[in-house]
Design an enzyme around this catalytic site. Structure first.
Site, PDB file in Angstrom:
ATOM      1  N   HIS A   1       0.860  -1.187   0.000  1.00  0.00           N
ATOM      2  CA  HIS A   1       0.000   0.000   0.000  1.00  0.00           C
ATOM      3  C   HIS A   1       0.891   1.231   0.000  1.00  0.00           C
ATOM      4  O   HIS A   1       2.096   1.140   0.226  1.00  0.00           O
ATOM      5  CB  HIS A   1      -0.949   0.005   1.207  1.00  0.00           C
ATOM      6  CG  HIS A   1      -0.260   0.282   2.508  1.00  0.00           C
ATOM      7  ND1 HIS A   1       0.501  -0.662   3.164  1.00  0.00           N
ATOM      8  CD2 HIS A   1      -0.197   1.417   3.270  1.00  0.00           C
ATOM      9  CE1 HIS A   1       0.998  -0.140   4.277  1.00  0.00           C
ATOM     10  NE2 HIS A   1       0.596   1.118   4.366  1.00  0.00           N
TER      11      HIS A   1
ATOM     12  N   SER B   1       2.373   5.056   1.000  1.00  0.00           N
ATOM     13  CA  SER B   1       2.592   5.933   2.150  1.00  0.00           C
ATOM     14  C   SER B   1       3.842   6.776   1.876  1.00  0.00           C
ATOM     15  O   SER B   1       4.178   7.033   0.726  1.00  0.00           O
ATOM     16  CB  SER B   1       2.747   5.085   3.428  1.00  0.00           C
ATOM     17  OG  SER B   1       2.679   5.903   4.568  1.00  0.00           O
TER      18      SER B   1
END
Length: 482
Positions: free
Chosen positions: A185, A187
């Site tokens: 994911h 970030s």
């Protein structure tokens, strides 16, 4: 002609003058400001690199809409890329993906004296987005011992207070000068050097000298020496910082072996050519250890002026048409063991306004920019079997010596692809080469482009064999090209 006071004031940007002060706390952004920030960050750039200041943050970013076929984002000249593999995005869905380099130095992790920042802060957006297959984020670091470097992540948005923690992502790889992270994911990410023994903690710096042009009638000249992490984006930051003040990089950067012994850095003026004198009270400048160790990109400057009466005397005036300076730089306590010598030269005869004319080779075929970047991304990492840019170079007829020369370039894969372009190679020929190399990922990228852009199908009969033509002569003009 420029006066000393205004010249020095113009040459020192405010955010660098305040380097010794603690960062000021800014009020939290309003919802409208946050919405405008992300709208601007996700404005279409079609993969092109953009430098922009948003919410007092200086950002370098690229944006692209992707689907199930995946794609690549590359920040030009920054050494940062993000690869979305085919199948990572659900079929029928389109994802707006952006890759950002954060040049706001306050966004990095809070570090101890034993920790050093050795890479940029990189943000992948949209924050929290997840994919069916791991994406690959790649950026440069300057740690001399990769085993002592640790990748950190902050699972926050770009406008939230950062919470930096060591990344526990399996599969992250640290090469000699590069971090490669598989992402489940999106970030924020960076790299920190952590060494229990100060003598083992070392990072590479690049020393970059900048000054404005020396023009006729100018009485003062200031040069600035930046102490930067040895990463492409750090040098680009200094060049961007100098642009409003007319500063230009003077010569190639010099490497410096900076140690974690907590010794401050000194820059000492050793020689000034005849007809010039140092305006500053001291011939020695000091840079605090932590400013360099924590990657704050500091600089120190010297200002020189022409000696009185030199403009009136014709012989002396000729002396001041040029200035030559020699400086020594070293870390406190290590000056007898290690020192770098910096030489600087400028003359009024140089023309900075109009770059010198460069003889251009005959026009050649060019790969589509998006495809070029994707192939560069795929071929750049060195493979254990050598089935990377080196094998492509070998197929193009380059010998071992020239391949070793290419390995010294900032991007060997880009150099080989440009070499292919100069031979007027077609996409069909390149597709055949990649297939014969068993680089089906590269062949697939080319095939997708051909099907999508030209509506052609690829057949062996339509693919000329160029791998064994070897029309490259052994005396190929590599030096002139690279």
């Amino acid at each position: 002609m420029c006066l000393l006071g205004s010249f020095v004031q113009q040459s020192l940007p405010l955010h660098l003058l305040l380097l010794d002060e603690a960062p000021r706390q800014c009020p939290p952004p309003t919802l409208t400001e946050m919405a405008n920030f992300y709208q601007e960050l996700h404005s279409p750039t079609e993969g092109q690199t953009v430098v922009r200041k948003l919410m007092n943050k200086l950002l370098v970013f690229a944006w692209r809409e992707m689907d199930h076929q995946g794609g690549c984002l590359l920040l030009k000249d920054m050494g940062i890329s993000l690869f979305i593999p085919p199948g990572a995005i659900v079929l029928g869905r389109r994802e707006q993906v952006s890759l950002a380099l954060v040049w706001d130095l306050s966004d990095g992790p809070s570090l101890l004296r034993t920790q050093a920042l050795v890479s940029p802060v990189v943000a992948c957006n949209p924050h929290g987005a997840s994919f069916l297959k791991p994406c690959t984020l790649t950026f440069k670091h300057c740690s001399q011992n990769p085993s002592l470097a640790c990748i950190y992540s902050s699972n926050t948005t770009m406008l939230d207070a950062k919470i930096w923690k060591p990344l526990s992502q399996p599969g992250a790889h640290m090469s000699r000068d590069e971090c490669r992270i598989p992402l489940s994911h999106f970030s924020l990410y960076t790299c920190v050097l952590e060494a229990p023994n100060a003598c083992d903690a070392r990072k590479w710096l690049q020393l970059a000298v900048f000054c404005s042009a020396l023009v006729p009638g100018q009485s003062h000249l200031q040069l600035r020496v930046y102490f930067l992490n040895n990463t492409p984006c750090a040098l680009q930051w200094a060049m961007t910082n100098e642009e409003p003040y007319g500063g230009r990089l003077r010569g190639p950067c010099q490497l410096f072996d900076f140690m974690g012994t907590q010794g401050d850095q000194y820059l000492k003026l050793k020689y000034i050519s005849e007809g010039w004198e140092n305006v500053d009270d001291s011939s020695c400048q000091m840079v605090p250890y932590l400013h360099i160790w924590h990657g704050k990109c500091p600089f120190r400057s010297f200002c020189f002026k022409k000696k009185a009466g030199t403009n009136e005397d014709e012989d002396n005036s000729a002396l001041t048409n040029e200035i030559i300076v020699t400086m020594h730089t070293f870390q406190n306590g290590l000056q007898t063991k290690y020192m770098e010598i910096l030489r600087f030269q400028a003359s009024e005869e140089e023309s900075w306004a109009v770059p010198p004319a460069i003889s251009r080779p005959a026009p050649c075929n060019r790969l589509p920019p998006e495809l070029f970047e994707q192939l560069q991304m795929l071929l750049e990492p060195n493979s254990i079997t050598g089935n990377d840019w080196r094998k492509l170079a070998s197929h193009l007829g380059l010998c071992g010596m020239k391949i070793r020369f290419l390995s010294c370039q900032r991007s060997p894969a880009a150099a080989v692809l440009e070499l292919f372009e100069e031979q007027n190679g077609s996409l069909l020929e390149l597709h055949y080469l990649m297939t014969s190399m068993e680089r089906l990922d590269c062949a697939s990228a080319i095939q997708v482009y051909l099907y999508g852009k030209q509506g052609q199908s690829i057949t062996p009969s339509s693919t000329p064999l160029i791998a064994h033509k070897t029309e490259f002569s052994e005396d190929l003009e590599l030096d002139a090209k690279l």
